[in-house]
Every structure is written in structure tokens, then in C-alpha cells.
Design a protein around this motif. Structure first.
Motif, PDB file in Angstrom:
ATOM      1  N   LEU A   1      -7.493 -17.303   3.851  1.00  0.00           N
ATOM      2  CA  LEU A   1      -6.732 -18.553   3.849  1.00  0.00           C
ATOM      3  C   LEU A   1      -5.273 -18.338   3.453  1.00  0.00           C
ATOM      4  N   ALA A   2      -4.993 -17.236   2.776  1.00  0.00           N
ATOM      5  CA  ALA A   2      -3.626 -16.913   2.363  1.00  0.00           C
ATOM      6  C   ALA A   2      -2.874 -16.284   3.527  1.00  0.00           C
ATOM      7  N   ASP A   3      -1.583 -16.082   3.339  1.00  0.00           N
ATOM      8  CA  ASP A   3      -0.768 -15.387   4.331  1.00  0.00           C
ATOM      9  C   ASP A   3      -0.762 -13.895   4.021  1.00  0.00           C
ATOM     10  N   ASP A   4      -1.088 -13.095   5.007  1.00  0.00           N
ATOM     11  CA  ASP A   4      -1.056 -11.637   4.919  1.00  0.00           C
ATOM     12  C   ASP A   4      -0.001 -11.163   5.904  1.00  0.00           C
ATOM     13  N   SER A   5       0.990 -10.414   5.427  1.00  0.00           N
ATOM     14  CA  SER A   5       2.108 -10.046   6.297  1.00  0.00           C
ATOM     15  C   SER A   5       2.705  -8.701   5.903  1.00  0.00           C
ATOM     16  N   ILE A   6       3.714  -8.311   6.630  1.00  0.00           N
ATOM     17  CA  ILE A   6       4.517  -7.113   6.381  1.00  0.00           C
ATOM     18  C   ILE A   6       3.646  -5.854   6.265  1.00  0.00           C
ATOM     19  N   PRO A   7       2.916  -5.515   7.319  1.00  0.00           N
ATOM     20  CA  PRO A   7       2.068  -4.321   7.256  1.00  0.00           C
ATOM     21  C   PRO A   7       2.875  -3.022   7.231  1.00  0.00           C
ATOM     22  N   LEU A   8       2.323  -2.038   6.545  1.00  0.00           N
ATOM     23  CA  LEU A   8       2.909  -0.694   6.442  1.00  0.00           C
ATOM     24  C   LEU A   8       1.748   0.294   6.479  1.00  0.00           C
ATOM     25  N   VAL A   9       1.787   1.252   7.378  1.00  0.00           N
ATOM     26  CA  VAL A   9       0.686   2.204   7.548  1.00  0.00           C
ATOM     27  C   VAL A   9       0.999   3.497   6.803  1.00  0.00           C
ATOM     28  N   SER A  10      -0.009   4.028   6.129  1.00  0.00           N
ATOM     29  CA  SER A  10       0.160   5.287   5.393  1.00  0.00           C
ATOM     30  C   SER A  10       0.359   6.450   6.365  1.00  0.00           C
ATOM     31  N   PRO A  11       1.024   7.524   5.910  1.00  0.00           N
ATOM     32  CA  PRO A  11       1.271   8.679   6.785  1.00  0.00           C
ATOM     33  C   PRO A  11      -0.004   9.321   7.342  1.00  0.00           C
ATOM     34  N   ASP A  12      -1.123   9.231   6.603  1.00  0.00           N
ATOM     35  CA  ASP A  12      -2.367   9.826   7.087  1.00  0.00           C
ATOM     36  C   ASP A  12      -3.156   8.865   7.982  1.00  0.00           C
ATOM     37  N   ASN A  13      -2.609   7.677   8.209  1.00  0.00           N
ATOM     38  CA  ASN A  13      -3.190   6.662   9.091  1.00  0.00           C
ATOM     39  C   ASN A  13      -4.490   6.048   8.535  1.00  0.00           C
ATOM     40  N   ASN A  14      -4.843   6.347   7.289  1.00  0.00           N
ATOM     41  CA  ASN A  14      -6.095   5.844   6.723  1.00  0.00           C
ATOM     42  C   ASN A  14      -5.970   4.470   6.073  1.00  0.00           C
ATOM     43  N   SER A  15      -4.762   4.110   5.640  1.00  0.00           N
ATOM     44  CA  SER A  15      -4.576   2.856   4.915  1.00  0.00           C
ATOM     45  C   SER A  15      -3.468   2.015   5.520  1.00  0.00           C
ATOM     46  N   ILE A  16      -3.637   0.702   5.392  1.00  0.00           N
ATOM     47  CA  ILE A  16      -2.588  -0.253   5.752  1.00  0.00           C
ATOM     48  C   ILE A  16      -2.284  -1.060   4.491  1.00  0.00           C
ATOM     49  N   PHE A  17      -1.028  -1.068   4.107  1.00  0.00           N
ATOM     50  CA  PHE A  17      -0.570  -1.861   2.975  1.00  0.00           C
ATOM     51  C   PHE A  17       0.049  -3.135   3.528  1.00  0.00           C
ATOM     52  N   PHE A  18      -0.065  -4.232   2.792  1.00  0.00           N
ATOM     53  CA  PHE A  18       0.485  -5.500   3.264  1.00  0.00           C
ATOM     54  C   PHE A  18       0.737  -6.422   2.081  1.00  0.00           C
ATOM     55  N   ALA A  19       1.573  -7.418   2.294  1.00  0.00           N
ATOM     56  CA  ALA A  19       1.862  -8.421   1.273  1.00  0.00           C
ATOM     57  C   ALA A  19       0.926  -9.605   1.491  1.00  0.00           C
ATOM     58  N   SER A  20       0.404 -10.147   0.393  1.00  0.00           N
ATOM     59  CA  SER A  20      -0.484 -11.305   0.482  1.00  0.00           C
ATOM     60  C   SER A  20      -0.287 -12.199  -0.737  1.00  0.00           C
ATOM     61  N   ASN A  21      -0.429 -13.505  -0.515  1.00  0.00           N
ATOM     62  CA  ASN A  21      -0.346 -14.457  -1.620  1.00  0.00           C
ATOM     63  C   ASN A  21      -1.736 -14.992  -1.987  1.00  0.00           C
ATOM     64  N   ARG A  22      -2.755 -14.182  -1.835  1.00  0.00           N
ATOM     65  CA  ARG A  22      -4.141 -14.578  -2.116  1.00  0.00           C
ATOM     66  C   ARG A  22      -4.359 -15.007  -3.561  1.00  0.00           C
ATOM     67  N   THR A  23      -3.599 -14.446  -4.477  1.00  0.00           N
ATOM     68  CA  THR A  23      -3.772 -14.758  -5.897  1.00  0.00           C
ATOM     69  C   THR A  23      -2.872 -15.896  -6.351  1.00  0.00           C
ATOM     70  N   GLY A  24      -2.097 -16.452  -5.439  1.00  0.00           N
ATOM     71  CA  GLY A  24      -1.124 -17.479  -5.806  1.00  0.00           C
ATOM     72  C   GLY A  24       0.277 -16.898  -5.935  1.00  0.00           C
ATOM     73  N   GLU A  25       0.372 -15.594  -6.086  1.00  0.00           N
ATOM     74  CA  GLU A  25       1.644 -14.868  -6.114  1.00  0.00           C
ATOM     75  C   GLU A  25       1.575 -13.769  -5.063  1.00  0.00           C
ATOM     76  N   ILE A  26       2.743 -13.340  -4.601  1.00  0.00           N
ATOM     77  CA  ILE A  26       2.770 -12.280  -3.597  1.00  0.00           C
ATOM     78  C   ILE A  26       2.534 -10.934  -4.268  1.00  0.00           C
ATOM     79  N   HIS A  27       1.525 -10.230  -3.784  1.00  0.00           N
ATOM     80  CA  HIS A  27       1.208  -8.886  -4.262  1.00  0.00           C
ATOM     81  C   HIS A  27       0.990  -7.977  -3.068  1.00  0.00           C
ATOM     82  N   VAL A  28       1.048  -6.674  -3.323  1.00  0.00           N
ATOM     83  CA  VAL A  28       0.753  -5.696  -2.285  1.00  0.00           C
ATOM     84  C   VAL A  28      -0.742  -5.396  -2.324  1.00  0.00           C
ATOM     85  N   TRP A  29      -1.337  -5.411  -1.158  1.00  0.00           N
ATOM     86  CA  TRP A  29      -2.753  -5.107  -0.983  1.00  0.00           C
ATOM     87  C   TRP A  29      -2.889  -3.894  -0.075  1.00  0.00           C
TER      88      TRP A  29
END
Length: 181
Positions: A102-130
Motif C-alpha cells: 500500500l506504500a510507495d516503493d520507488s527509486i530502485p538500485l541494483v547491486s553489482p552482483d545482480n542479487n539485490s534491489i534496493f529501493f525507497a519505501s514509506n511503509r513505516t510512515g517514514e522513507i527508508h531504504v529497503w
């Protein structure tokens, strides 16, 4: 959305019934008529050949994009109503929604090994990196006290650099212990 609050009772009621975004509001002097700008984002992911830029192809609607090391395109889009992270092949095939929250998930960034995607989300009420695995599984919050937007993953995959959502300065968090989870 647009809401009104009764000055007598404090009751809140929704004025706009659609899911569009509205910007600046203004009322006439009797407060009977509202004017507003309706924000319609027109973000499209265009694929173009550098040798023939006029031959471009619209792949998807996207607000933020990045290439993954494996050649896939990872992007955020409002196609499902709120902003989510998606992946698509460069041909436009195999489009897949990776987050569904239900939150906004945005600004994806892929790790150099292609195993992880980092993104910003406001799921907790504040914007954090997931972080999630490349297939969208194992979503977990990476930043705790000072959240923000992912900027860069070190080539060895041990550090994530991110821009603070509050102070707009650059922070880093170790991924070594988090890589084992």
C-alpha cells in the motif's frame, strides 16, 4: 485527493472521488468553488537506438529506471495505482511487478552482483531504504534511524550509500551482516 474539514464539527469528508493527484488549491471568496491543478504524470520508458534515435519504442510507464547488470530494466511505476518496483526485459517482454504494498516503493538500485534491489519505501510512515532479492522476495528494511533514498552500492557489495530523506546529506550503511540474512 481533496478533502474538506468542517470548521464547526471538525468532520472530514472527501471531495474528489478519483485517484488522481492534485496540486495547488484555491477557493472562491464564499468557499463554494474550488480550483485546482490536477497533476498528470506522463513518465514513459522509451527505448531508442543511439544510431537511429527517431526509432524509439515506449516500453512501459515509469517514474524511475535503472539497468541491472544482467541487462534487465528495473523501474518504478504507478501502473498498479501506487508506486511499485517492476522489472522488464529490454525487448519489453517478461514485465513483472516485484513489490506490492500500500506504500510507495520507488527509486530502485541494483547491486553489482545482480542479487539485490534496493529501493525507497514509506511503509513505516517514514522513507527508508529497503532491500529485496532480484525476484522480489525477501523484502527487508535496511535503514533504521535515518532513512532515505539509495544512491550507490560499493563494488564489493559491502556498503550501501544513501541520501538522507531529512537532511539531504549522504549516509552509508554496512551490508555485511545484512547479506547473511
Amino acid at each position: 485527493r481533496i478533502y474538506k474539514v468542517s470548521d464547526a464539527s471538525g468532520e472530514i469528508s472527501q471531495v474528489s472521488k478519483d485517484s488522481e493527484n492534485y496540486g495547488v488549491l484555491s477557493l472562491d471568496k464564499e468557499a463554494k468553488v474550488i480550483v485546482s491543478t490536477q497533476v498528470k504524470e506522463d513518465f514513459r520508458l522509451n527505448l531508442m537506438n543511439t544510431e537511429s534515435p527517431m526509432d524509439s519504442k515506449v516500453l512501459v510507464d515509469a517514474t524511475w529506471i535503472t539497468f541491472a547488470p544482467n541487462g534487465k530494466i528495473i523501474f518504478s511505476s504507478r501502473m498498479s495505482g501506487n508506486e511499485e518496483i517492476w522489472s522488464v526485459n529490454i525487448s519489453g517482454s517478461e514485465q513483472k511487478q516485484l513489490t506490492n504494498d500500500l506504500a510507495d516503493d520507488s527509486i530502485p538500485l541494483v547491486s553489482p552482483d545482480n542479487n539485490s534491489i534496493f529501493f525507497a519505501s514509506n511503509r513505516t510512515g517514514e522513507i527508508h531504504v529497503w532491500r529485496m532479492k532480484a525476484d522480489g522476495s525477501n523484502q527487508m528494511q535496511i535503514t533504521q534511524n535515518e532513512g532515505g533514498f539509495p544512491v550507490f552500492v560499493s563494488p564489493d557489495g559491502n556498503w550501501l550509500y544513501y541520501q538522507s530523506a531529512r537532511q539531504r546529506n549522504l549516509w552509508r550503511v554496512s551490508l555485511e551482516a545484512k547479506n547473511e540474512e
